[in-house]
Design a protein around this motif. Structure first.
Motif, PDB file in Angstrom:
ATOM      1  N   UNK A 133       0.837  -1.269   0.019  1.00  0.00           N
ATOM      2  CA  UNK A 133       0.076   0.153  -0.117  1.00  0.00           C
ATOM      3  C   UNK A 133       0.832   1.190   0.129  1.00  0.00           C
ATOM      4  N   UNK A 134       1.931   1.370   0.754  1.00  0.00           N
ATOM      5  CA  UNK A 134       3.057   2.355   0.891  1.00  0.00           C
ATOM      6  C   UNK A 134       3.559   2.526  -0.463  1.00  0.00           C
ATOM      7  N   UNK A 135       4.020   1.489  -0.977  1.00  0.00           N
ATOM      8  CA  UNK A 135       4.315   1.680  -2.643  1.00  0.00           C
ATOM      9  C   UNK A 135       3.316   2.277  -3.625  1.00  0.00           C
ATOM     10  N   UNK A 136       2.156   1.647  -3.402  1.00  0.00           N
ATOM     11  CA  UNK A 136       1.144   2.199  -4.290  1.00  0.00           C
ATOM     12  C   UNK A 136       0.907   3.785  -4.084  1.00  0.00           C
ATOM     13  N   UNK A 137       0.997   4.228  -2.849  1.00  0.00           N
ATOM     14  CA  UNK A 137       0.758   5.370  -2.559  1.00  0.00           C
ATOM     15  C   UNK A 137       1.823   6.484  -3.142  1.00  0.00           C
ATOM     16  N   UNK A 138       3.036   5.767  -2.940  1.00  0.00           N
ATOM     17  CA  UNK A 138       4.045   6.693  -3.486  1.00  0.00           C
ATOM     18  C   UNK A 138       4.040   6.763  -4.853  1.00  0.00           C
TER      19      UNK A 138
END
Length: 73
Positions: A22-27
């Protein structure tokens, strides 16, 4: 190399992986938004220069003042 952290359960590992995904997608989404904004600003600047070529030699504050004058007239 010793790892002092306690072993995590399989569910905890899956949760951690999901959080990282999720953090990677948000980034990636933030990066796309920044790129889109940058492109939009560049295009607007190009339009401004094509309509009002004098802006190329003006200071930014002067451009802002001149635009306000022209748009409020």
């Amino acid at each position: 190399m010793a790892n002092n952290r306690p072993m995590t359960t399989e569910d905890e590992k899956k949760l951690l992986q999901a959080q990282h995904r999720m953090e990677a997608i948000e980034a990636r989404n933030r990066q796309k938004e920044r790129k889109a904004r940058t492109r939009r600003l560049i295009q607007m600047g190009a339009v401004l220069e094509s309509v009002f070529p004098e802006v190329q030699t003006m200071e930014l504050d002067d451009v802002k003042i001149e635009l306000k004058k022209r748009l409020n007239a």
